[in-house]
Design a protein around this motif. Structure first.
Motif, PDB file in Angstrom:
ATOM      1  N   ALA A  12      10.621   1.246  -0.134  1.00 49.08           N
ATOM      2  CA  ALA A  12       9.934   2.690  -0.079  1.00 49.08           C
ATOM      3  C   ALA A  12       8.567   2.644  -0.397  1.00 49.08           C
ATOM      4  O   ALA A  12       7.805   3.103   0.092  1.00 49.08           O
ATOM      5  CB  ALA A  12      10.783   3.479  -1.137  1.00 49.08           C
ATOM      6  N   ALA A  13       8.302   1.963  -1.814  1.00 47.66           N
ATOM      7  CA  ALA A  13       6.763   1.910  -1.968  1.00 47.66           C
ATOM      8  C   ALA A  13       6.159   1.067  -1.055  1.00 47.66           C
ATOM      9  O   ALA A  13       4.785   1.443  -0.767  1.00 47.66           O
ATOM     10  CB  ALA A  13       6.761   1.212  -3.378  1.00 47.66           C
ATOM     11  N   ALA A  14       6.689  -0.179  -0.485  1.00 45.54           N
ATOM     12  CA  ALA A  14       5.844  -0.986   0.366  1.00 45.54           C
ATOM     13  C   ALA A  14       5.415  -0.028   1.621  1.00 45.54           C
ATOM     14  O   ALA A  14       4.420  -0.220   2.234  1.00 45.54           O
ATOM     15  CB  ALA A  14       6.634  -2.292   0.794  1.00 45.54           C
ATOM     16  N   LEU A  15       6.562   0.638   2.086  1.00 46.66           N
ATOM     17  CA  LEU A  15       6.330   1.569   3.448  1.00 46.66           C
ATOM     18  C   LEU A  15       5.314   2.663   3.174  1.00 46.66           C
ATOM     19  O   LEU A  15       4.559   2.956   4.027  1.00 46.66           O
ATOM     20  CB  LEU A  15       7.530   2.018   3.899  1.00 46.66           C
ATOM     21  N   ASP A  16       5.184   3.056   1.918  1.00 48.01           N
ATOM     22  CA  ASP A  16       4.146   4.082   1.727  1.00 48.01           C
ATOM     23  C   ASP A  16       2.845   3.540   1.430  1.00 48.01           C
ATOM     24  O   ASP A  16       1.992   4.482   1.532  1.00 48.01           O
ATOM     25  CB  ASP A  16       4.873   4.726   0.453  1.00 48.01           C
ATOM     26  N   ALA A  17       2.883   2.437   1.061  1.00 48.33           N
ATOM     27  CA  ALA A  17       1.433   2.135   0.509  1.00 48.33           C
ATOM     28  C   ALA A  17       0.592   1.797   1.344  1.00 48.33           C
ATOM     29  O   ALA A  17       0.971   1.594   2.673  1.00 48.33           O
ATOM     30  CB  ALA A  17       1.684   0.894  -0.104  1.00 48.33           C
ATOM     31  N   GLU A  18      -0.772   1.997   1.486  1.00 51.85           N
ATOM     32  CA  GLU A  18      -1.723   1.317   2.296  1.00 51.85           C
ATOM     33  C   GLU A  18      -2.495   0.339   1.593  1.00 51.85           C
ATOM     34  O   GLU A  18      -2.674   0.063   0.429  1.00 51.85           O
ATOM     35  CB  GLU A  18      -2.325   2.596   2.777  1.00 51.85           C
ATOM     36  N   GLY A  19      -3.522  -0.153   2.294  1.00 54.54           N
ATOM     37  CA  GLY A  19      -4.495  -1.044   1.642  1.00 54.54           C
ATOM     38  C   GLY A  19      -4.530  -2.458   2.350  1.00 54.54           C
ATOM     39  O   GLY A  19      -3.636  -2.622   3.432  1.00 54.54           O
ATOM     40  N   GLU A  20      -5.430  -3.417   1.956  1.00 52.17           N
ATOM     41  CA  GLU A  20      -5.583  -4.438   2.702  1.00 52.17           C
ATOM     42  C   GLU A  20      -4.269  -5.504   2.500  1.00 52.17           C
ATOM     43  O   GLU A  20      -3.845  -5.576   1.490  1.00 52.17           O
ATOM     44  CB  GLU A  20      -6.701  -5.224   1.946  1.00 52.17           C
ATOM     45  N   GLY A  21      -3.736  -5.957   3.544  1.00 47.00           N
ATOM     46  CA  GLY A  21      -2.814  -7.088   3.618  1.00 47.00           C
ATOM     47  C   GLY A  21      -1.357  -6.180   3.161  1.00 47.00           C
ATOM     48  O   GLY A  21      -0.380  -6.950   2.942  1.00 47.00           O
ATOM     49  N   ILE A  22      -1.454  -4.901   3.448  1.00 44.63           N
ATOM     50  CA  ILE A  22      -0.106  -4.456   3.002  1.00 44.63           C
ATOM     51  C   ILE A  22       0.833  -4.654   4.122  1.00 44.63           C
ATOM     52  O   ILE A  22       2.258  -4.810   3.946  1.00 44.63           O
ATOM     53  CB  ILE A  22      -0.215  -2.741   2.934  1.00 44.63           C
ATOM     54  N   SER A  23       0.387  -4.964   5.489  1.00 47.37           N
ATOM     55  CA  SER A  23       1.575  -5.234   6.477  1.00 47.37           C
ATOM     56  C   SER A  23       2.420  -6.610   6.011  1.00 47.37           C
ATOM     57  O   SER A  23       3.500  -6.401   6.564  1.00 47.37           O
ATOM     58  CB  SER A  23       1.003  -5.448   7.765  1.00 47.37           C
ATOM     59  N   LYS A  24       1.718  -7.363   5.533  1.00 45.89           N
ATOM     60  CA  LYS A  24       2.472  -8.702   5.452  1.00 45.89           C
ATOM     61  C   LYS A  24       3.746  -8.367   4.295  1.00 45.89           C
ATOM     62  O   LYS A  24       4.758  -8.738   4.390  1.00 45.89           O
ATOM     63  CB  LYS A  24       1.556  -9.632   4.624  1.00 45.89           C
ATOM     64  N   VAL A  25       3.207  -7.413   3.084  1.00 44.77           N
ATOM     65  CA  VAL A  25       4.298  -7.165   2.211  1.00 44.77           C
ATOM     66  C   VAL A  25       5.456  -6.310   2.877  1.00 44.77           C
ATOM     67  O   VAL A  25       6.441  -6.339   2.347  1.00 44.77           O
ATOM     68  CB  VAL A  25       3.535  -6.299   1.222  1.00 44.77           C
ATOM     69  N   GLN A  26       4.763  -5.528   3.832  1.00 40.56           N
ATOM     70  CA  GLN A  26       6.002  -4.594   4.544  1.00 40.56           C
ATOM     71  C   GLN A  26       6.838  -5.627   5.164  1.00 40.56           C
ATOM     72  O   GLN A  26       8.310  -5.355   5.216  1.00 40.56           O
ATOM     73  CB  GLN A  26       5.822  -3.768   5.465  1.00 40.56           C
TER      74      GLN A  26
END
Length: 2034
Positions: free
Chosen positions: A1100-1114
């Motif tokens: 949930a946190a990953a989907l909600d987050a934004e910022g550089e490089g977040i898509s990899k985390v998602q």
């Protein structure tokens, strides 16, 4: 916790309970290659070191296994082969897109012919059908269609049908997730085994010379020329016949079978093209130089007969006598090199270097290997196969036909390398070296993995070894050129002796034929020679002595002998090598012995207890050696009495090299010292002990050992690796074993520990050693996994020095420091460290007390002392055993944990850097401890001491904070942090199997909290915790850890009294909110399901987050969940549906999370919309063309609320936020998880949940299903897209990875996606952009993957992905049924119905299998029956789409689909019949659907559609209930109507190849729908789509403008808003052609009539959508000015709607358009125009028609000519088509009636002079064109060209029916006028042109000198043919006789006047521009200019007086083409007096 009900208990039992432990300690025997393990000789008391080595090599592996390991790891599926055969269980799904493939060819085979368009006015579409429908046979009908059934029963039947034949495991159909994410796979390290390089099997087949007279002996070895190194030992073999063997019988006492080998297995670790196989041949010694002995071989030939036969016999006898006498001596004879370049073929070598290196351990440090790579490396060293080395190389026979003669003075290895280097360069040494003809045949092949009947280098038989084989293969030992880092695993102890050179040059004459006898002695007596020298061929296996080959009469011979010795295991000072030198007399002298002694030399084997190896230069003693000589080395013998007589006065004269290959002797000082000292502690030794060259007394022992521990790491890497297992074992032994030295207890644990850390560090840091994908050093990993075991408890500590010291207080064992004070300070540090950490549990006492208690060494209160737990021996033993343990016992795991906690500085840093190693040691030692203590029965809680738990807590905390600290640092530290994080996760994973789970869960909680406290960067934080949790969740008891806590003591720290289980039986008792909360991530859930709760929180946190490089985390987060679910799905323990229901219940909160993430999901629908739906059959270029105009796309552009096709609409309900979009793969993985839960969860639970949801949430679910449908669309075999590809093949190469990364959404494209998809923005800014990436995404990937797959694989993929598509869609269908059923009780069904229909329509528009379609149509029919009225009243939009989709399936080639679709369409009509208005609407929609279907679908099949229409007719006729109503008649009328549309279509199909004709026809069809605006609009859009495909963007835009005008007309009739355009008049500025759209015709319907203009476009937003799309296309086509005009109409509407966001983007686009106008200026290209005339009856109604064609800019005449000629050539046959080359008028009578003629002429736009005032810009001169002109030169005689005075010119002006650009690219010519220019008029035009050119050149800014000079030269140049002067002389020389010509004469005169003026200006201007070197040129120009001016002056100045008084009135004749309507050729005759 409440007791679980019985069902749960059983399930838990099945899932593997916790009662027993999961860890199992097993001893597995080592795999031994040989029949008997290699051991030292028996009956010898071994050295402790040798004993340890041998022990290490033969003891079993100790492996700690997890019992259920792998059961959850998708066990059977991923690991075993079952996945391979899985596809065989699947049914083949049939897809229409693929069933068509079979039928296609038949339609295309027909020859094409041009059908003639008969009548352009066109009949309306309602003419009688082309043929009667009734003549057809209807399809099979569905029986029960018309029976009345209650809706509920109908639904029930449908559901049962859907439930049968379903695929149980959804994930089995889904490709496994990317391996790069699969951190939880811990690679099992490779089992340590003996290193074998690439094995080559070499068989010697024949060896013979021209004559056979004596025995010959071969030895073979490998040499590397580049490295100048011999890289293998010698292989000896001979192929002598029995007769020759008989010659030597006296000298061979016995022949061992092993010596008869003729084939050898060589091993090469580093293949290269420089490797040579060298064969050396020797013969028995005989008298004479080598050359003399070789003479007969070169001269005599066996076959000569006669004399030579006698010679041979004589030679044979001679040889026999030599053999008998000198049989044991050899002489060199010949040699031959064989290059193995072709075997290690060079092309692969570049590649191989890296491969090989990685296999021997080289790989770059930072490299993260993918799994497949590291797996491959672990297979076995690199095999030649993989390497491509010799892969095409099965077996080669190499033949050598000539040998090089050995040169007596060039026998050394140096000489050999020189020879080889020469040979490599020129491949011949013939010039310098004599050759001997002979034949050697050798067969070389790759050594198979298993070679039957072979012997190791020690002569041990290798398995399998059949008994009866006579000739074995020999394995030849390799001497690799570089280090090979593979630890020893077998006992090997060999010594190689190489005598090299002897220098007796100054010695007495007797020394000539010298040989050396070499012996290995164990004493000084002759009988002490040991039989340990390996024999050569055809002799005993072991010898006591060996002789070197003899060079005849050479006093300083070179030797090339290799003596291989098997070293005794126990070496003493007496062992030495003895060399005895002899002179051998070849001639037989009476009574003289053969040998005469020359001298002795020797080499002791040990020096300072250490093996001597290396090069030596030994002196030679000339007499018998004195006693005890062997105790000293030959160089340093003390003086003897009598003195020894030395050759050369004790100088070294004998060079020798000794090399050892031993797994016992370390040959490294540091290691040697360490081992020696360790052994001195372990066993009784007498002090002082000798280590290398120092003596160590007992008192200095402790100090020396510590020193040696510190220096251990300075030893060379290679020996350290070779003896790694033993070194580590010894160090661990030291760390727990209390030692008593000189009566003091010594403690080495800290030193030992630091030494281990240092070794771990250097192994990890070496670039030469391999690592696995988690960055773990492979050697250490395999050590821990296989070799490590708890150090043996000491056999009583050895008491040294006899004094038995009393053991002091055992607490000192940890810190054996010099004083207690040091101890206390250390302790204090440790204490402070842990007490400063608030997370540490445990009682803390004041540090002072602790120090005091140590100082007093009281053992009263041990609990508070930090050291206490080493003494609490009693806890270890179950209380039943009474005997307490000795208090001195230290436990390894406790000691190790302690050392990790108290380490400091660099040591500490390294410990945590390579924490994985220490963690694995801990786990393995704990497992063994538990195993030994039998603690498995006791509670886990009490297994380990509290101190130990504290230590573990500290360690976990430290690692966590270290990780966090690294992550805050710059990027390069991140990788290190990731590795530590993963190691920690694996550690806790293992602890879950060993320790109390509550304790471990607490650690996990601490970890998570600590990380979040320290890290600010969200992506990094989530990424870390994700990998961590992913590993923990891969635990095989994961479900139990989460679902059911079986006994109270393993519950999580805060057990909550919430629901015990979520299975269906207990659902009924919940209140509704409980159900709702089951789908949310509640705090109770997190407490109860600890790990899953954490994982969901991260997601949930990953989907909600934004910022550089977040898509990899998602991606990571989703992939973690996905792999978990897939492991459950494929886990055999979870097969039962009731288990799956429970598991699905555990994952319900995921549904809530996915719904919240809805706006971020990748919108597959948008991606699909671009390329039309029929991608499977569409050709590639269809996909490449810019977007097709799909209705939803246009609407999306409009951004209005009808945008129901894209999920965007629902976003209006969300707060506006810039979301981070997920990419396609991540979305797809998330979707499959959602579907899995929906499939396996309890369906009644889902219905209850749905029933309570607010409608907004329900709409979100429907949106989600909508995306799901597009997401799992079947992509077909052709484009086996990523989905199916991954199933079978995951090895995408690096490039693909890179592509992927680019596509993943970082960078520009990601930016664009984020822009497009922000709610409220344009969904599709510029379709062409979108298209760009979409194409790369699919095409590139397909191309990349398709090439290397077999057809079978592709079929199999298609089969699996077909099943996946079907199953996914069926789950979606189930879900929709659930929604309908759950909500039918509620009132919100209207809004829902629309949503459900949207999803169904979307699924129908995808490529679906027949299985799914059957169920889908059934559901649709149920819906129609249940909600008919609603459907037609509310869901107009959906109805239209539905009609179109169903109709599309009516034309399907699959019978079952067709019959389903017909039945559905019929029901649709029937239920709409209730209310009259609705039927009209349905009728309208069906007609429109058909029209659009026909226009767009390329694979559309009218025959099937006709058959379907017939079937519907049959239903209508049989429907008894409806017979009384007008319904059947209406149906028939409708069907007739449809049939006639089909008729038009068929016609269209025939013109498919002729784009212009096709457009004419489409336009005609569109016009014929004058009465039905909706259809007219549809056809205009069809035309636009066709144009776009052909890249005619302007025309496409015009079609849309026409469509918009049509809409505007109707809107202005409906409502009168000032901001709307007033009908089509407002469009005048965009195109003058638009007026045709005005709806003024009498038969036009009023817009409020039913069913008319009900389409979605007849709204304001529809209008805006059309105009915006038109603007986009104009912009693409480069007509930027028109873009402005289009937006002028749009902006008022947007302003009225106050839609500022759209206004922003509109003005943005306008700005871009104007920018483009400025920046591109004149560079813009508009069309090129040609007049095309068709002549000949073959053309039908095209005959004598003329058109103007618009072609793309810069089209040359030959191009269009070629195209048309080619096209019509195909139609009529090439020989019948002719292109007329000139532009003169065509005379019909002269043409061949059987031919078709095409005349093509280039034409230019033509404007009258008054028009030029308005058309200023380049754009204006190319827009709105109706008149074109071309010129034809002629003379009155009929020639085209003539003299100036006879040159006429005809100008032809054509007027077209419409203005260009238009909706078509060709327009017919309606008027043609010609006027002829007389020669003087031609001259006037030419002069005007010249003057204009000059003016332009003069005024050009910046000036262009070259251009100016060119024009000038053409004007004033002296010799210009037909130049200005000549023109003037012809026309101006005298006043014309005919007064009519006065005017022209005057005009020409004025022209010349201006011309000469301009020339003057030009000459002046040129003067200013020229450079110095052009002065002369300028003078010349000026001179010419003046000359011209002089010549012209009289003619220019002469005026015609008559002209200046009016004689008669001249009537001006208007040439305005707009007012002229005649078609006649208006020749403007001069005589008419114009």
């Amino acid at each position: 916790m409440t007791q679980l009900n019985s069902l749960d208990a059983e399930l838990a039992q099945e899932l593997g309970d916790f009662t027993e432990d999961d860890l199992d300690v097993v001893f597995t025997p080592k795999e031994c290659r040989t029949l008997q393990p290699s051991l030292p000789e028996e009956g010898v008391e071994l050295d402790p070191h040798v004993r340890d080595c041998v022990q290490t090599y033969i003891r079993e592996w100790l492996i700690v296994n997890q019992k259920n390991q792998g059961s959850s790891e998708i066990c059977g599926f991923k690991k075993t082969g079952s996945r391979r055969d899985f596809h065989k269980t699947l049914q083949k799904q049939t897809f229409e897109s693929e069933s068509l493939e079979g039928h296609e060819p038949s339609t295309q085979a027909r020859p094409r012919h041009l059908n003639v368009l008969c009548d352009v006015s066109g009949k309306g579409p309602l003419t009688a059908c082309g043929f009667d429908l009734r003549s057809l046979q209807p399809d099979q009908q569905l029986e029960n269609l018309l029976q009345q059934v209650s809706a509920e029963d109908f639904e029930k039947q449908n559901e049962e049908a859907r439930r049968t034949n379903r695929q149980a495991e959804l994930f089995a159909l889904y490709p496994s997730v990317d391996e790069e994410d699969a951190v939880e796979i811990r690679p099992v390290p490779e089992c340590p085994k003996e290193h074998l390089g690439n094995r080559i099997l070499v068989k010697v087949l024949t060896l013979k010379f021209e004559i056979e007279i004596e025995p010959l002996f071969a030895s073979i070895a490998l040499y590397d020329v580049k490295e100048r190194k011999k890289i293998s030992e010698n292989f000896h073999c001979d192929l002598n016949s029995d007769q020759f063997k008989g010659f030597l019988r006296g000298h061979t006492p016995s022949v061992a079978p092993s010596s008869q080998a003729r084939s050898a297995v060589f091993s090469v670790t580093y293949p290269s093209s420089d490797i040579y196989l060298v064969v050396k041949i020797e013969k028995v010694l005989q008298q004479g130089e080598i050359g003399d002995c070789a003479e007969p071989y070169m001269v005599i030939k066996e076959g000569d007969g006669g004399k030579s036969k006698e010679k041979i016999e004589k030679l044979k006898l001679q040889a026999e006598s030599f053999c008998q006498r000198l049989g044991k001596y050899r002489m060199p004879f010949a040699w031959a090199p064989i290059s193995l370049t072709s075997f290690f073929n060079v092309s692969t070598l570049d590649r191989e270097v890296t491969d090989v290196e990685s296999m021997v351990g080289r790989s770059s440090v930072g490299e993260r290997r993918t799994l497949s790579q590291s797996r491959r490396l672990s297979e076995r060293a690199l095999s030649l196969e993989e390497n491509g080395v010799g892969s095409n190389y099965k077996t080669t026979t190499m033949t050598v036909n000539s040998f090089f003669k050995q040169e007596g003075d060039r026998l050394s290895d140096e000489d050999l390398f020189k020879f080889l280097a020469d040979y490599k360069r020129s491949s011949s040494l013939q010039r310098r070296v004599k050759s001997i003809p002979g034949l050697l045949r050798i067969e070389i092949s790759l050594g198979p993995e298993i070679i039957s009947c072979s012997l190791t280098p020690e002569m041990l038989p290798v398995k399998p070894f059949p008994e009866n084989r006579t000739r074995p293969h020999k394995e030849i030992l390799e001497f690799p050129i570089r280090e090979v880092y593979v630890p020893h695993t077998v006992y090997r102890n060999l010594l190689y002796v190489y005598p090299q050179r002897l220098n007796f040059a100054n010695k007495l004459a007797s020394a000539r034929n010298i040989t050396i006898k070499i012996q290995f002695m164990c004493g000084e007596d002759a009988s002490n020679a040991m039989p340990v020298i390996f024999g050569k061929s055809s002799g005993p296996e072991f010898l006591q002595e060996v002789y070197t080959a003899i060079t005849y009469h050479n006093k300083s011979p070179d030797f090339y002998e290799e003596v291989k010795i098997k070293l005794p295991a126990k070496l003493t000072v007496n062992h030495h090598l003895l060399f005895t030198f002899y002179h051998i007399s070849c001639q037989q002298k009476q009574g003289a012995s053969v040998e005469s002694l020359l001298g002795y030399s020797w080499l002791p084997i040990l020096l300072n207890e250490r093996l001597q190896t290396g090069s030596y230069c030994l002196p030679v003693a000339l007499e018998k050696l004195p006693p005890n000589y062997s105790m000293h080395s030959a160089e340093k013998v003390p003086l003897q009495n009598p003195p020894i007589k030395w050759a050369e006065g004790h100088k070294g004269v004998f060079n020798i090299e000794v090399q050892a290959v031993s797994s016992v002797h370390t040959q490294d000082n540091h290691l040697e010292k360490f081992f020696t000292l360790c052994h001195s502690l372990e066993s009784q030794v007498t002090f002082p002990i000798r280590v290398l060259d120092q003596k160590i007394s007992e008192t200095s022992l402790e100090h020396e050992l510590k020193l040696s521990l510190i220096c251990l790491n300075s030893s060379r890497l290679e020996p350290l690796v070779l003896f790694l297992h033993l070194v580590l074992d010894k160090l661990f032994q030291l760390s727990v074993q209390p030692m008593v030295i000189a009566g003091q207890t010594a403690n080495f644990s800290q030193f030992a520990f630091e030494s281990v850390v240092a070794i771990a560090n250097s192994l990890h840091n070496s670039k030469d050693l391999a690592k696995d994908q988690h960055g773990r050093n492979c050697l250490l990993a395999s050590y821990v996994h296989y070799v490590f075991r708890l150090p043996e408890p000491p056999r009583d500590p050895p008491k040294s020095g006899g004094a038995a010291a009393a053991l002091p207080d055992p607490r000192y064992h940890t810190y054996g420091r010099t004083s207690a004070a040091a101890v206390s300070s250390k302790l204090l540090q440790a204490r402070v460290m842990s007490s400063s950490n608030p997370d540490l549990a445990g009682t803390h006492s004041a540090a002072d007390d602790e120090v005091k208690s140590i100082m007093l060494s009281k053992s009263a209160d041990r609990t508070c002392s930090r050291m206490s737990y080493y003494c609490s021996g009693n806890n270890d033993v179950p209380s039943s055993t009474a005997a307490p343990r000795p208090a001195s016992k230290k436990h390894f795991h406790e000691e190790l944990a302690l050392q990790m906690v108290v380490s400091t500085g660099m040591v500490r840093e390294t410990v945590f850097k390579y924490a994985w190693f220490f963690f694995e040691l801990l786990v393995k030692s704990m497992a063994q401890y538990v195993h030994n203590m039998d603690k498995r029965d006791s509670f886990r809680r009490t297994r380990f001491s509290d101190r130990f738990k504290d230590d573990i807590t500290t360690i976990v905390n430290v690692v966590t904070s270290e990780t966090a600290a690294l992550l805050v640092k710059p990027q390069k530290e991140n990788e290190q942090a990731e590795k530590m994080n993963i190691s920690l996760a694996f550690f806790l994973y293992d602890l879950l199997s060993l320790m109390d789970r509550g304790f471990v869960f607490n650690l996990i909680k601490h970890y998570c909290n600590q990380l979040s406290a320290k890290l600010t960067n969200l992506p990094t934080l989530i990424s870390m915790r994700l990998e961590f949790l992913r590993i923990l969740c891969s635990h095989e008891h994961y479900l139990n850890l989460n679902l059911f806590f079986m006994n109270a003591d393993t519950a999580p720290a805060s057990p909550c009294p919430s629901i015990s289980s979520q299975n269906s039986s207990s659902c009924s008792s919940f209140q509704d909110q409980k159900i709702a909360s089951m789908f949310d991530l509640t705090p109770e859930y997190r407490q109860q399901h600890f790990l899953t709760g954490l994982l969901f929180t991260e997601l949930a946190a990953a989907l909600d987050a934004e910022g550089e490089g977040i898509s990899k985390v998602q991606r990571k987060a989703v992939s973690a969940i996905h792999s978990l679910l897939s492991s459950h799905d494929l886990d055999p323990r979870c097969v039962k549906p009731e288990v799956k229901v429970k598991i699905a219940a555990l994952y319900l909160p995921l549904v809530g999370i996915i719904l919240d993430a809805l706006p971020q999901l990748y919108d597959f629908t948008a991606a699909d919309a671009r390329s039309g739906k029929n991608r499977a059959n569409g050709s590639d270029e269809d996909q490449e063309g810019t977007s097709t105009i799909n209705q939803n796309v246009a609407l999306a552009i409009a951004g209005n609320n009808f945008n129901l096709k894209t999920s965007g609409t629902m976003l209006s309900s969300l707060p506006y936020k810039q979301y981070n979009m997920l990419n396609a793969d991540t979305t797809r993985n998330l979707m499959i998880c959602f579907l899995w839960i929906m499939k396996n969860a309890d369906q009644s639970l889902i219905r209850k949940w749905i029933a309570d949801l607010p409608s907004m949430q329900l709409n979100r679910i429907l949106d989600l299903l909508f995306i799901c449908v597009s997401c799992f669309e079947y992509k077909g075999k052709q484009s086996s897209d990523k989905v199916s590809t991954q199933v079978l093949q995951k090895s995408r190469d690096v490039k693909a990875r890179l592509e992927e990364a680019l596509l993943r959404g970082e960078g520009a494209r990601g930016e664009m996606m984020r822009r497009c998809r922000a709610p409220g923005n344009d969904r599709f800014p510029g379709l062409s952009e979108n298209l760009r990436w979409r194409k790369e995404q699919t095409h590139w990937r397909q191309a990349n993957e398709k090439q290397d797959k077999t057809k079978a694989e592709l079929d199999q993929e298609a089969l699996i992905s077909g099943n996946l598509a079907t199953e996914a869609n069926l789950i979606i269908l189930d879900m929709q049924e659930n929604i309908i059923q759950a909500s039918s009780a509620l009132d919100c069904k209207d809004s829902l119905l629309g949503g459900v229909l949207r999803v169904l329509v979307n699924s129908l528009s995808c490529d679906q299998s027949t299985t799914y379609l059957t169920h889908c149509f059934a559901t649709l029919r149920a819906l129609i029956a249940k909600f008919g009225d609603l459907l037609f009243e509310e869901e107009v939009e959906q109805c239209a789409d539905l009609c179109q989709r169903v109709l599309h399936h009516c034309s399907s080639s699959v019978d079952s689909t067709r019959s389903q679709a017909c039945a559905t369409l019929y029901l649709l009509m029937r239920f709409s019949c209730g209310a009259t208005s609705n039927f009209a609407r349905v009728k309208m929609q069906v007609i429109m659907s058909l029209a659009s279907l026909v226009g767009k679908a390329p694979d559309f099949n009218e025959e099937y559609l006709r058959r379907s229409l017939r079937t519907i007719l049959a239903y209508a006729e049989e429907d008894t209930a409806m017979q009384a109503t007008p319904f059947p008649i209406q149906v028939e009328e409708l069907l007739c109507n449809l049939n006639s549309i089909l008729y038009d279509t068929v016609k269209m199909r025939e013109f498919q190849e002729d784009p212009e004709m096709l457009m004419d026809l489409m336009y005609r069809i569109a016009k014929s729908y004058q009465t039905s605006p909706d259809l007219r609009l549809t056809w205009l859009q069809n035309m636009a789509e066709k144009h776009t495909k052909k890249k005619c963007y302007t025309e496409a835009a015009m079609c849309l403008v026409h469509a918009a005008a049509l809409v505007a007309e109707y809107l202005s009739m409906l409502e009168d808003h000032s901001y709307l355009p007033v009908g089509s008049v407002s469009f005048q500025n965009i195109s003058s052609n638009v007026l045709e759209e005005s709806a003024v015709s009498d038969d036009t319907l009023s817009p409020d009539e039913d069913g008319v203009c009900s389409g979605r476009y007849f709204t304001e937003s529809g209008l805006v959508g059309l105009l915006e799309h038109a603007a986009e296309l104009f912009s693409t086509g480069g007509l930027y000015e028109t873009v402005n005009e289009v937006y002028k109409l749009v902006i008022p509407i947007l302003e009225a709607h106050r839609d500022f966001r759209k206004l922003t983007s509109t003005h943005d686009k306008l700005q871009k358009a104007f920018d483009s106008i400025i920046s591109k200026g004149h560079k813009r290209m508009f069309g090129t125009y040609f007049r095309v005339g068709f002549y000949g009856s073959k053309f039908g109604d095209l005959d004598e028609q003329e058109f103007v064609y618009k072609e793309p800019a810069i089209t040359k005449l030959p191009e269009i000519s070629h195209r048309l000629e080619g096209f019509y050539g195909q139609c009529f046959g090439e020989e019948f088509v002719e292109v007329i080359k000139d532009s003169a008028p065509v005379d019909k009578t002269k043409l061949d009636p059987n031919k078709a003629y095409i005349q093509i002429t280039f034409v230019e736009p033509y404007f009258d002079e008054y028009e030029m005032k308005d058309r200023v810009t380049y754009f204006e001169k190319n827009f709105n064109l109706r008149r074109f002109m071309y010129t034809t030169p002629f003379t009155l005689e009929g020639r085209p060209r003539g003299e100036l005075h006879e040159q006429y010119r005809r100008n032809t002006i054509l007027t077209t029916m419409h203005a260009f650009p238009y909706v078509k690219t060709r327009i017919s010519v309606i008027q043609k006028e010609e006027f002829v220019l007389t020669p003087i008029e031609v001259a006037i035009e030419d002069m005007k042109k010249k003057t204009l050119q000059l003016a332009v050149a003069i005024n050009q800014e910046p000036p262009d000198a070259k251009m100016l000079q060119m024009v000038l030269q053409g004007s004033v140049g002296a010799t210009v043919n037909q130049g200005p002067l000549e023109v003037a002389q012809v026309f101006l020389a005298e006043i014309p006789a005919d007064p009519k010509l006065y005017r022209h004469h005057n005009k020409l005169r004025l022209c010349f006047k201006e011309f000469i003026m301009r020339c003057g200006e030009a000459v002046e201007k040129n003067k200013r521009l020229i450079t110095a070197d052009q002065r002369e040129y300028q003078q010349e120009l000026k001179k010419n200019y003046h000359k011209l001016k002089e010549n012209l002056r009289p003619m220019i100045e002469r005026k015609i007086p008559e002209l200046y008084k009016p004689i008669f009135r001249v009537e001006s004749h208007k040439r305005d083409s707009f007012h002229r309507s005649s078609f006649r050729k208006c020749e403007t005759q001069l005589s008419q007096g114009s």
